[in-house]
Design an enzyme around this catalytic site. Structure first.
Site, PDB file in Angstrom:
ATOM      1  N   GLY A   1      -0.815   4.335  -5.117  1.00 53.54           N
ATOM      2  CA  GLY A   1      -0.591   3.061  -5.788  1.00 53.54           C
ATOM      3  C   GLY A   1       0.618   2.996  -6.687  1.00 53.54           C
ATOM      4  O   GLY A   1       0.845   1.954  -7.317  1.00 53.54           O
TER       5      GLY A   1
ATOM      6  N   ILE B   1      -4.113   4.274  -0.499  1.00 53.32           N
ATOM      7  CA  ILE B   1      -5.016   4.565   0.611  1.00 53.32           C
ATOM      8  C   ILE B   1      -6.001   5.679   0.257  1.00 53.32           C
ATOM      9  O   ILE B   1      -7.092   5.772   0.831  1.00 53.32           O
ATOM     10  CB  ILE B   1      -4.217   4.904   1.887  1.00 53.32           C
ATOM     11  CG1 ILE B   1      -5.128   4.803   3.113  1.00 53.32           C
ATOM     12  CG2 ILE B   1      -3.548   6.275   1.769  1.00 53.32           C
ATOM     13  CD1 ILE B   1      -4.382   4.872   4.432  1.00 53.32           C
TER      14      ILE B   1
ATOM     15  N   LEU C   1       0.824  -1.202   0.000  1.00 54.29           N
ATOM     16  CA  LEU C   1       0.000   0.000   0.000  1.00 54.29           C
ATOM     17  C   LEU C   1       0.860   1.255   0.000  1.00 54.29           C
ATOM     18  O   LEU C   1       1.923   1.279   0.632  1.00 54.29           O
ATOM     19  CB  LEU C   1      -0.890   0.004   1.257  1.00 54.29           C
ATOM     20  CG  LEU C   1      -1.738   1.252   1.541  1.00 54.29           C
ATOM     21  CD1 LEU C   1      -2.945   1.286   0.606  1.00 54.29           C
ATOM     22  CD2 LEU C   1      -2.194   1.252   3.007  1.00 54.29           C
ATOM     23  N   CYS C   2       0.417   2.290  -0.720  1.00 53.65           N
ATOM     24  CA  CYS C   2       1.039   3.621  -0.602  1.00 53.65           C
ATOM     25  C   CYS C   2      -0.089   4.654  -0.709  1.00 53.65           C
ATOM     26  O   CYS C   2      -1.247   4.345  -0.428  1.00 53.65           O
ATOM     27  CB  CYS C   2       2.134   3.830  -1.643  1.00 53.65           C
ATOM     28  SG  CYS C   2       1.545   4.005  -3.345  1.00 53.65           S
ATOM     29  N   HIS C   3       0.238   5.881  -1.129  1.00 59.50           N
ATOM     30  CA  HIS C   3      -0.776   6.933  -1.197  1.00 59.50           C
ATOM     31  C   HIS C   3      -1.696   6.755  -2.407  1.00 59.50           C
ATOM     32  O   HIS C   3      -2.926   6.725  -2.276  1.00 59.50           O
ATOM     33  CB  HIS C   3      -0.094   8.305  -1.245  1.00 59.50           C
ATOM     34  CG  HIS C   3      -1.043   9.452  -1.052  1.00 59.50           C
ATOM     35  ND1 HIS C   3      -0.698  10.762  -1.332  1.00 59.50           N
ATOM     36  CD2 HIS C   3      -2.333   9.493  -0.624  1.00 59.50           C
ATOM     37  CE1 HIS C   3      -1.738  11.549  -1.058  1.00 59.50           C
ATOM     38  NE2 HIS C   3      -2.730  10.805  -0.633  1.00 59.50           N
TER      39      HIS C   3
END
Length: 296
Positions: free
Chosen positions: A257, A282, A253-255
């Site tokens: 993708g 996210i 997961l990141c901000h």
């Protein structure tokens, strides 16, 4: 023999030179890939400057940490020469090779290998491919990443047999040291992940990684995710196979993708068999799956 010092970093110039697929590679400096093109053969792909020959991380991020931890073996065996007969569907192979320009030298090196010398040692001395610094080790590859002539020879070679082939770059002697089933990398939509996270067994059985920076995680986070900031990759990257189980389903997961996709692709190269990138990060999760999660 296969030496630890011969094993490659995450993205060696040799690997970049042989591969033809333009998949994203891991970059520490930015969520986007800042890449350069290697000129060597027989792969041709993009290599991140962060892991180039002059990178301070080069010696740390070596596949030497991967092979033993995955339980893989790179047996020396008795070298022989074969055209091979195996198919390459659905598998990845661990390849080492040497590259020379003259066929006469190639024949001499073949005879020396049959006499008991190691391909890796001869690669260090004679190969004109940058992989000579790692004893000719190219790492794990799958179909579609190599020029056709090299790919055909590699995926038809029996384990530990030394195979000869010619490409536009010169003459190659290559050897397949190990093989495994091809790994899976795919996106998972936020609503699908949200549904999975309602099952307590999922949180126990899966591995969840958040590669955002600590200040981002402080603003919004999901339960169960282990924080491994991308900018701190030099700290956790070399130990990834002790921190995580490569056989478990792994979700990244990141901000938005993008960074997570870079890490997911790198995890594949480290032997992780089933890797899932959270599509949209996210931010998309907060909009589509759980609006109680703040956006930023």
């Amino acid at each position: 023999m296969l030496r630890a010092s011969h094993l490659p970093p995450i993205a060696t110039p040799a690997l970049g030179a042989l591969r033809v697929s333009l998949f994203s590679c891991l970059s520490l400096s930015s969520p986007s890939s800042r890449l350069k093109l290697s000129k060597f053969a027989p792969f041709r792909t993009l290599i991140p400057p962060a892991f180039g020959p002059s990178s301070p991380h080069r010696s740390l991020l070596s596949v030497e940490r991967v092979v033993p931890l995955l339980g893989l073996t790179c047996p020396k065996g008795t070298a022989s020469f074969s055209a091979g007969s195996n198919s390459g569907g659905g598998r990845e192979i661990l390849v080492q090779h040497l590259l020379v320009k003259e066929d006469k030298l190639l024949v001499d090196l073949q005879q020396r290998i049959l006499g008991g010398e190691d391909l890796s040692d001869l690669a260090v001395e004679y190969s004109v491919c940058p992989s000579k610094e790692e004893g000719g080790m190219l790492g794990w590859v799958r179909k579609g990443q190599m020029v056709p002539e090299f790919e055909e020879a590699a995926f038809n070679a029996p384990l530990n047999k030394v195979v000869r082939c010619k490409t536009k770059f010169g003459w190659h002697l290559l050897q397949i040291l190990s093989e495994r089933e091809e790994s899976v990398l795919q996106d998972i939509q936020p609503d699908e992940l949200h549904a999975k996270m309602q099952d307590p067994n999922f949180l126990e059985e899966a591995q969840l990684i958040d590669v955002r920076e600590p200040e981002e995680v402080a603003q919004a986070s999901l339960p169960g995710f282990q924080v491994l900031p991308l900018r701190q990759f030099g700290n956790w990257g070399p130990e990834i196979n002790t921190k995580l189980d490569s056989q478990k389903d792994t979700y990244v997961l990141c901000h938005h993708g993008m960074r997570s996709l870079q890490v997911a692709k790198w995890l594949q190269t480290q032997g992780f068999q089933r890797v899932f990138n959270v599509a949209g990060g996210i931010h998309a999760y907060a909009l589509k799956a759980d609006q109680s999660i703040p956006t930023y």
